[in-house]
Each structure stands twice: as structure tokens, then as C-alpha cells.
Design a protein around this motif. Structure first.
Motif, PDB file in Angstrom:
ATOM      1  N   LYS A 110     -27.309  54.241  24.850  1.00 33.03           N
ATOM      2  CA  LYS A 110     -26.970  53.000  25.538  1.00 33.03           C
ATOM      3  C   LYS A 110     -25.493  52.938  25.902  1.00 33.03           C
ATOM      4  O   LYS A 110     -25.119  52.408  26.956  1.00 33.03           O
ATOM      5  CB  LYS A 110     -27.375  51.800  24.680  1.00 33.03           C
ATOM      6  CG  LYS A 110     -28.876  51.570  24.643  1.00 33.03           C
ATOM      7  CD  LYS A 110     -29.250  50.258  23.965  1.00 33.03           C
ATOM      8  CE  LYS A 110     -30.755  50.012  24.053  1.00 33.03           C
ATOM      9  NZ  LYS A 110     -31.159  48.756  23.406  1.00 33.03           N
ATOM     10  N   GLN A 111     -24.663  53.492  25.026  1.00 32.09           N
ATOM     11  CA  GLN A 111     -23.228  53.540  25.338  1.00 32.09           C
ATOM     12  C   GLN A 111     -22.965  54.394  26.573  1.00 32.09           C
ATOM     13  O   GLN A 111     -22.156  54.042  27.445  1.00 32.09           O
ATOM     14  CB  GLN A 111     -22.456  54.073  24.128  1.00 32.09           C
ATOM     15  CG  GLN A 111     -21.013  54.474  24.401  1.00 32.09           C
ATOM     16  CD  GLN A 111     -20.888  55.942  24.803  1.00 32.09           C
ATOM     17  OE1 GLN A 111     -21.583  56.800  24.261  1.00 32.09           O
ATOM     18  NE2 GLN A 111     -20.007  56.237  25.742  1.00 32.09           N
ATOM     19  N   VAL A 112     -23.654  55.553  26.665  1.00 28.04           N
ATOM     20  CA  VAL A 112     -23.471  56.433  27.825  1.00 28.04           C
ATOM     21  C   VAL A 112     -23.919  55.725  29.097  1.00 28.04           C
ATOM     22  O   VAL A 112     -23.235  55.790  30.132  1.00 28.04           O
ATOM     23  CB  VAL A 112     -24.238  57.762  27.634  1.00 28.04           C
ATOM     24  CG1 VAL A 112     -24.005  58.673  28.841  1.00 28.04           C
ATOM     25  CG2 VAL A 112     -23.805  58.470  26.358  1.00 28.04           C
ATOM     26  N   ALA A 113     -25.039  55.037  29.024  1.00 28.28           N
ATOM     27  CA  ALA A 113     -25.534  54.308  30.197  1.00 28.28           C
ATOM     28  C   ALA A 113     -24.547  53.231  30.636  1.00 28.28           C
ATOM     29  O   ALA A 113     -24.285  53.053  31.834  1.00 28.28           O
ATOM     30  CB  ALA A 113     -26.899  53.692  29.890  1.00 28.28           C
ATOM     31  N   ALA A 114     -23.984  52.516  29.669  1.00 29.79           N
ATOM     32  CA  ALA A 114     -23.010  51.471  30.000  1.00 29.79           C
ATOM     33  C   ALA A 114     -21.737  52.075  30.586  1.00 29.79           C
ATOM     34  O   ALA A 114     -21.148  51.518  31.533  1.00 29.79           O
ATOM     35  CB  ALA A 114     -22.683  50.653  28.748  1.00 29.79           C
ATOM     36  N   LEU A 115     -21.288  53.208  30.036  1.00 28.17           N
ATOM     37  CA  LEU A 115     -20.123  53.903  30.587  1.00 28.17           C
ATOM     38  C   LEU A 115     -20.387  54.302  32.033  1.00 28.17           C
ATOM     39  O   LEU A 115     -19.535  54.083  32.918  1.00 28.17           O
ATOM     40  CB  LEU A 115     -19.814  55.136  29.731  1.00 28.17           C
ATOM     41  CG  LEU A 115     -18.758  56.105  30.273  1.00 28.17           C
ATOM     42  CD1 LEU A 115     -17.386  55.433  30.376  1.00 28.17           C
ATOM     43  CD2 LEU A 115     -18.674  57.352  29.380  1.00 28.17           C
ATOM     44  N   SER A 116     -21.551  54.887  32.276  1.00 31.70           N
ATOM     45  CA  SER A 116     -21.883  55.323  33.636  1.00 31.70           C
ATOM     46  C   SER A 116     -21.892  54.141  34.605  1.00 31.70           C
ATOM     47  O   SER A 116     -21.327  54.215  35.704  1.00 31.70           O
ATOM     48  CB  SER A 116     -23.247  56.016  33.643  1.00 31.70           C
ATOM     49  OG  SER A 116     -23.245  57.162  32.823  1.00 31.70           O
ATOM     50  N   ASN A 117     -22.534  53.058  34.208  1.00 29.59           N
ATOM     51  CA  ASN A 117     -22.578  51.886  35.088  1.00 29.59           C
ATOM     52  C   ASN A 117     -21.188  51.331  35.344  1.00 29.59           C
ATOM     53  O   ASN A 117     -20.854  50.934  36.471  1.00 29.59           O
ATOM     54  CB  ASN A 117     -23.469  50.806  34.475  1.00 29.59           C
ATOM     55  CG  ASN A 117     -24.948  51.082  34.689  1.00 29.59           C
ATOM     56  OD1 ASN A 117     -25.316  51.939  35.489  1.00 29.59           O
ATOM     57  ND2 ASN A 117     -25.798  50.352  33.980  1.00 29.59           N
ATOM     58  N   GLY A 118     -20.358  51.306  34.310  1.00 32.31           N
ATOM     59  CA  GLY A 118     -18.998  50.807  34.481  1.00 32.31           C
ATOM     60  C   GLY A 118     -18.188  51.654  35.444  1.00 32.31           C
ATOM     61  O   GLY A 118     -17.442  51.126  36.293  1.00 32.31           O
ATOM     62  N   LEU A 119     -18.335  52.973  35.339  1.00 32.95           N
ATOM     63  CA  LEU A 119     -17.607  53.858  36.249  1.00 32.95           C
ATOM     64  C   LEU A 119     -18.144  53.739  37.675  1.00 32.95           C
ATOM     65  O   LEU A 119     -17.366  53.784  38.644  1.00 32.95           O
ATOM     66  CB  LEU A 119     -17.698  55.297  35.755  1.00 32.95           C
ATOM     67  CG  LEU A 119     -16.990  55.605  34.429  1.00 32.95           C
ATOM     68  CD1 LEU A 119     -17.179  57.056  34.039  1.00 32.95           C
ATOM     69  CD2 LEU A 119     -15.496  55.268  34.520  1.00 32.95           C
ATOM     70  N   GLN A 120     -19.452  53.604  37.806  1.00 26.16           N
ATOM     71  CA  GLN A 120     -20.017  53.442  39.150  1.00 26.16           C
ATOM     72  C   GLN A 120     -19.536  52.144  39.794  1.00 26.16           C
ATOM     73  O   GLN A 120     -19.210  52.115  40.984  1.00 26.16           O
ATOM     74  CB  GLN A 120     -21.549  53.474  39.088  1.00 26.16           C
ATOM     75  CG  GLN A 120     -22.152  54.816  38.712  1.00 26.16           C
ATOM     76  CD  GLN A 120     -22.004  55.873  39.795  1.00 26.16           C
ATOM     77  OE1 GLN A 120     -21.174  55.758  40.692  1.00 26.16           O
ATOM     78  NE2 GLN A 120     -22.818  56.915  39.708  1.00 26.16           N
ATOM     79  N   ARG A 121     -19.457  51.080  39.007  1.00 30.37           N
ATOM     80  CA  ARG A 121     -18.972  49.817  39.566  1.00 30.37           C
ATOM     81  C   ARG A 121     -17.506  49.933  39.987  1.00 30.37           C
ATOM     82  O   ARG A 121     -17.099  49.373  41.010  1.00 30.37           O
ATOM     83  CB  ARG A 121     -19.162  48.693  38.550  1.00 30.37           C
ATOM     84  CG  ARG A 121     -20.629  48.326  38.323  1.00 30.37           C
ATOM     85  CD  ARG A 121     -20.772  47.097  37.444  1.00 30.37           C
ATOM     86  NE  ARG A 121     -22.182  46.729  37.266  1.00 30.37           N
ATOM     87  CZ  ARG A 121     -22.899  47.001  36.191  1.00 30.37           C
ATOM     88  NH1 ARG A 121     -22.333  47.621  35.145  1.00 30.37           N
ATOM     89  NH2 ARG A 121     -24.169  46.657  36.122  1.00 30.37           N
ATOM     90  N   ALA A 122     -16.734  50.686  39.198  1.00 33.50           N
ATOM     91  CA  ALA A 122     -15.335  50.900  39.572  1.00 33.50           C
ATOM     92  C   ALA A 122     -15.239  51.669  40.882  1.00 33.50           C
ATOM     93  O   ALA A 122     -14.425  51.337  41.765  1.00 33.50           O
ATOM     94  CB  ALA A 122     -14.606  51.659  38.455  1.00 33.50           C
ATOM     95  N   ALA A 123     -16.082  52.693  41.035  1.00 30.95           N
ATOM     96  CA  ALA A 123     -16.053  53.497  42.261  1.00 30.95           C
ATOM     97  C   ALA A 123     -16.499  52.680  43.468  1.00 30.95           C
ATOM     98  O   ALA A 123     -15.933  52.804  44.563  1.00 30.95           O
ATOM     99  CB  ALA A 123     -16.957  54.719  42.087  1.00 30.95           C
ATOM    100  N   MET A 124     -17.501  51.831  43.275  1.00 38.23           N
ATOM    101  CA  MET A 124     -18.063  51.080  44.403  1.00 38.23           C
ATOM    102  C   MET A 124     -17.249  49.847  44.772  1.00 38.23           C
ATOM    103  O   MET A 124     -17.493  49.242  45.819  1.00 38.23           O
ATOM    104  CB  MET A 124     -19.500  50.681  44.085  1.00 38.23           C
ATOM    105  CG  MET A 124     -20.453  51.858  44.011  1.00 38.23           C
ATOM    106  SD  MET A 124     -22.181  51.345  43.775  1.00 38.23           S
ATOM    107  CE  MET A 124     -22.121  50.636  42.129  1.00 38.23           C
ATOM    108  N   SER A 125     -16.293  49.486  43.934  1.00 36.91           N
ATOM    109  CA  SER A 125     -15.508  48.285  44.222  1.00 36.91           C
ATOM    110  C   SER A 125     -14.103  48.616  44.696  1.00 36.91           C
ATOM    111  O   SER A 125     -13.272  47.724  44.847  1.00 36.91           O
ATOM    112  CB  SER A 125     -15.423  47.413  42.968  1.00 36.91           C
ATOM    113  OG  SER A 125     -14.722  48.091  41.931  1.00 36.91           O
TER     114      SER A 125
END
Length: 594
Positions: A110-125
């Protein structure tokens, strides 16, 4: 803002036709295809409006420290001048991020999934607003980043021993499914090297075999396994290390290997797995930092050689996907050039994505300066960017960048996956020597000494579960005289001795441990838990090889010891006589059963 030239714009406008002809999985539905087309149109629009800095950033892949996108880490400040992984992504407009254990990327699913989502949101914003390729090296076996509770398999050479492409594909399907569930959409696997050199210090069991046909078969199966599945739920496979890293006794992490294969030898030995991967539609190919003087007289490692990447890989083999470099921090690629030159030379050679440069600020500035000076054309940057965008579109990274964090436990390490992993692994154990007819054990031993590599602990647990009392001594890969003496003393009073070796052919101390344990007169079973070449050690009269020290392999080993399963693996490499590599002790394909 920098505009795309007419030829490239035409290529972008043709993306719809490419889609119809097979860029997307055959299993894509009309609905997901429509989503893909929307993603293509968005990608084309964004590419036309991207700044040079954003374009160049998309060609770089690096790591960032910390278990969460917004967690500050001092090493980020030291290397990148910003505190959090999200800030690293935003600062450099990165096209990709790679996860390692040493960057604190893997704590739990779950931590890895949250890290991935956080990085994707950073890239997309920020920047070009393009999602990331998030990668790791999940080859399984000796190169495993995402560990338990993820489903673990024994690695490539073990799969080669099983001789079943279906098993290799199953392993890749499950591995890919679990990676994608935590937001990793690109796996730097499988290894396409043909390991013909038993002294190879960096490939070994990461290779499926010394036989190019078997490697090609297994590579094809795994490429299809990783890249199959519903749109947005598969991962990109990356075969490595082109043009073939199997015939060397040097490690490119520390020095620059030279492989003297002639063009004919290369076509017969090294090329078939890469050709098979290309035919299977592999998304990306990783270059090797090796010199091949009979293929290329430039003296450059393949990563920096136009003759190898543009001439051989793109020209002769017809590859049209993404070429990514191996890590640009490895000494092999840094020996001849300063860090500022390396990314520029890699792009000029034909690479599309630049992995882990030593100094990211220096690397990006060097590429920007090269474009502004005319050394590299912006069109050349656009060509690589287009390939990167196509890859992101092809795997759904552009349209499905985020994952359901609440659903991770329904995918990662589930009972069905674990059961399949055990079934696959049970087919890999290879029995090579049973001179005394010791195996399978006819009666359950009361006391067993398990000595050797760190996997002794896991094997001891498997024995305990079967009502056996084990004495476990982890003697390590370089046991001292005192450690050897302690193990020999512990053998007294035991009914059976299991000694686990890890590349003992290259370590005299491990060989001495085996010799001294055999000299006690106790029944001794030798188990090579990594390279199968250890079975050439003559002292022990009973030898098995698992090719892997994972817990799942120790369970399969235990089944074979007790006769719960028959050894069905066949050697995927020839095993030479110890000290005489020209003489084969056990040939390719050899394997006992009972």
C-alpha cells in the motif's frame, strides 16, 4: 515554445492508424481503445506545446529517496537540491522514476501504491503534465526489489531448468499484475543474455540458459506475460542487455568488459533472444556497457555507439521501440568520458531514455546545451520523445496513471498467486548427483544440520514444519576457519547434513566447508542455491541445485528431499569440471529424477 517539425507532426497524426495496427493489446475493447485515442490526441497536443526543457526531462529516468511523494529526505537535497520525491519529479520534468530498496521505495504494497500515485500527481500537475513511467528491476530470483508479501519466483535460470515456456509466462503475468497494482508500469526484465561463461560475475542465474534457443523461448514467453492483460493493467517489459552480456568474466558496474564475439558468433549466440523479443513486441530494450571490438571498431561501449544502437539494433534488427540505457552511474560507461558527455553521446548513439546519470543537473544541462549549440537537433529529441509517449500510451500509463490503493491487497501476494508460484518452482529443482542413493530420504531424519548460505534459515523452517529438528548455522559466503570448525563440530550427532553453497566455485572457503563436512562421515547433501556450477565440487556425492535462495525454492527443495515431489529440472547450462572450464562435467540438459 518549440514546435514539432512536419515529419514528426505527420507521425503524431498517424497514431490512430498505429493503434489499429497493433500498438495496443488485442484484448483492448472499443471503450478502452477510445480512451487510448483520447490519450494520443492529448499527447500530441502536449508535445507540440512542450518547452525544450520539458522535452529533455522526459528522456531522463532517475531515483528519488523516500517512502512517500511528499516525504523530505536529506539525500534528495544533497543530490537534487530539493527535499521530496515529488519535487524531484517537478524540478526536472522527469519522464520516469525508478524504485530501489535503498531509496526507501519499498516498505509494503500500500505504501508503494501511495508513493506511485503521489509521484504521478506531481508529474501531472506540473511541467508538461505527462504521467511517469515508474520502473523497477523485478527479474525475480537474485534481482528482486519488491519482496514479500509480493509473490516471489525463483528467477530466470530456474525457469530455464523447468523447460516450460508456459511457466515462464505465468511468472511474468503474476509479477506484472502485482507491479501494476502498486503503480509500477515498467519492469526492467526479462534478461535476454545468454550466459555461456561460468565465470560471469554479473549475469549468471539472471540468464535463462547458455542455449540461445532456450533463452529466446523463455524471453518471448515473459515479454508476452508482462505485456498481456487488459489495457492499462499490463507493464512494459524491457529486455537486457543489448547486444548481449553473457560471455564476460567482468562486471560492468566496476569495469568495462570486452566481448570478442565475431559477427557470426553474435548472430548465432547473442542475437536470437533479442530478435525473439522484438518479434514478440517488446516495449523497450536496455543497452549494455560493453565493448564488442569485432562488431564495432569505435572502442565505445554499446550504450554510446551509433553503430550498435542505430546501426545494429534499429537498422539490422529493425527495432522501433524505446531504447533505454543501463545505469549511467556504472563505471563501464564512465571510464572514457566525463559525466557531461555521456548523455549526449548516448542520445547521438540512438538511445531514447537515459537511466540514472551520475549528476542529473549536469546531464540535463549537457543535453540542453547540445541542442542549443546544434550538436543535437531538436528533431532528434522529438524522435525519442515520440517513442516515449507511444510507450506510455501503449501500456495505458498516459490514460491510467493512478492505481486503486484500497485494492492492492486483492492483487499482491494473494493465495492464488502464491500457489502458482509454488507450483512453478516445484518444477525447477535439478538433481545432478545421487551416487550413494541417499535421496529421496527413506526415513525422516531426527536431527539435521543445515549449514551454509543465508537461505539455511528458510530451509530450517521448512524442515521444522515437517517435524524435523534442525540445527541451523549460517556460515555465509566466506566462512572463516573458526566458522567452519564450528559447523564441523555441530555435525556430530546429526543424522543428515545439508550444506548450501552460493557461488562456491569462486570461493575456496566455501569449498573447504563442504570438504570438511563430508570428512565427518555423516551423510551430506550439497545444494547449490545460486549458480549451478557448484555441483562440480567432487567432495559431496549428492548434489541438487535450486538456482535460487528464495523461500519458495527452499520449499521445493524440501519436497524433493522428502520425496514429496520428484526433481524434474534439467540443467540449462553445461557445468564444467572445477578448474578446467574447457571440460564439461555435467552437460546441458542433464538431470536425475526418482
Amino acid at each position: 515554445m518549440h514546435q514539432v517539425g512536419r515529419p514528426l507532426a505527420a507521425a503524431l497524426s498517424a497514431l490512430t492508424a498505429v493503434t489499429v495496427m497493433g500498438v495496443f493489446p488485442a484484448s483492448a475493447t472499443p471503450e478502452t481503445a477510445a480512451e487510448a485515442l483520447t490519450g494520443e490526441q492529448a499527447a500530441a497536443t502536449r508535445m507540440r506545446g512542450m518547452s525544450l526543457e520539458q522535452k529533455v526531462g522526459q528522456l531522463f529516468v532517475t531515483y528519488a529517496y523516500g517512502p512517500a511523494a511528499d516525504s523530505a529526505h536529506p539525500k534528495n537535497l544533497a543530490e537534487y537540491g530539493v527535499a521530496t520525491p515529488a519535487e524531484v519529479v517537478r524540478k526536472y520534468h522527469l519522464g520516469g522514476v525508478i524504485y530501489f530498496n535503498w531509496t526507501d521505495s519499498f516498505a509494503n504494497p500500500k505504501q508503494v501504491a501511495a508513493l506511485s500515485n503521489g509521484l504521478q500527481r506531481a508529474a501531472m500537475s506540473s511541467g508538461a503534465r505527462l504521467p511517469l513511467l515508474i520502473s523497477t528491476d523485478q527479474e525475480q530470483g537474485v534481482v528482486t526489489r519488491f519482496s514479500s508479501p509480493a509473490t516471489l519466483f525463483p528467477g530466470s535460470m530456474a525457469l530455464g531448468a523447468a523447460r516450460d515456456a508456459g511457466l515462464a509466462r505465468q511468472a511474468a503475468e503474476i509479477t506484472g499484475r502485482e507491479l501494476r497494482a502498486v503503480g509500477i508500469n515498467q519492469n526492467f526484465a526479462p534478461d535476454a543474455d545468454v550466459n555461456v561463461n561460468p565465470a560471469n560475475p554479473v549475469i549468471g542465474v539472471r540468464s535463462f540458459s547458455s542455449d540461445p534457443k532456450l533463452v529466446a523461448q523463455q524471453v518471448t514467453a515473459q515479454v508476452k506475460g508482462y505485456q498481456q492483460g487488459r489495457f492499462g493493467q499490463s507493464v512494459s517489459a524491457t529486455v537486457k542487455h543489448f547486444p548481449g552480456h553473457g560471455d564476460t568474466n567482468q562486471d560492468s558496474h566496476y569495469t568495462l568488459p570486452v566481448i570478442n564475439h565475431t559477427p557470426e558468433q553474435w548472430r548465432q549466440l547473442d542475437a536470437p533472444p533479442f530478435q525473439a523479443a522484438i518479434k514478440a513486441g517488446v516495449d523497450s530494450i536496455m543497452s549494455a556497457h560493453i565493448v564488442t571490438p569485432k562488431l564495432d571498431d569505435s572502442g565505445e561501449p554499446a550504450t554510446l555507439s551509433p553503430k550498435m544502437l542505430t546501426g545494429l539494433l534499429r537498422g539490422q534488427l529493425g527495432y522501433r521501440g524505446v531504447i533505454i540505457t543501463d545505469s549511467l552511474q556504472m563505471e563501464a560507461v564512465r571510464i572514457k568520458h566525463p559525466d557531461a558527455e555521456i548523455p549526449v553521446l548516448a542520445l547521438k548513439a540512438g538511445a531514447d531514455m537515459l537511466l540514472m546519470p551520475k549528476n542529473l543537473d549536469v546531464a540535463i544541462k549537457a543535453v540542453l546545451d547540445a541542442v542549443r549549440s546544434g550538436e543535437i537537433s531538436e528533431r532528434r529529441i522529438d524522435e525519442s520523445l515520440l517513442r516515449v509517449l507511444l510507450l506510455k500510451i501503449k501500456r495505458g500509463a498516459l490514460t491510467h496513471p493512478l492505481v486503486d490503493e484500497a485494492a492492492v491487497d486483492k492483487v499482491v501476494g494473494i493465495p492464488a498467486h502464491l500457489a502458482t508460484a509454488q507450483q512453478v518452482t516445484d518444477r525447477t529443482v535439478t538433481a545432478v548427483r545421487n551416487d550413494a542413493g541417499l535421496l529421496p530420504l527413506r526415513a525422516k531424519p531426527g536431527k539435521v544440520l543445515v549449514a551454509g548460505s543465508s537461505s539455511a534459515t528458510a530451509l530450517g523452517q521448512k524442515l521444522t514444519a515437517r517435524g524435523v529438528t534442525p540445527t541451523v548455522q549460517v556460515t555465509g559466503d566466506k566462512p572463516t576457519e573458526a566458522v567452519i570448525a564450528k559447523a564441523v563440530a555441530a555435525a556430530e550427532g546429526q543424522d543428515l547434513v545439508l550444506v548450501l553453497t552460493n557461488r562456491a566455485t569462486t570461493d575456496a572457503q566455501q569449498r573447504e566447508l563442504v570438504k570438511r563436512l563430508v570428512a565427518t562421515g555423516k551423510p551430506v547433501v550439497g545444494v547449490a542455491v545460486r549458480d549451478p556450477y557448484d555441483v562440480a565440487i567432487e567432495d559431496a556425492k549428492t548434489w541438487l541445485t535450486t538456482y535460487s535462495a528464495t523461500a519458495v525454492s527452499m520449499e521445493s527443495l524440501t519436497k524433493v528431499l522428502f520425496g514429496e515431489a520428484k526433481p524434474s529440472g534439467k540443467l540449462p547450462v553445461g557445468v564444467p569440471v572445477l578448474g578446467d572450464p574447457a571440460q564439461i562435467r555435467y552437460p546441458f540438459g542433464f538431470g536425475l529424477t526418482w
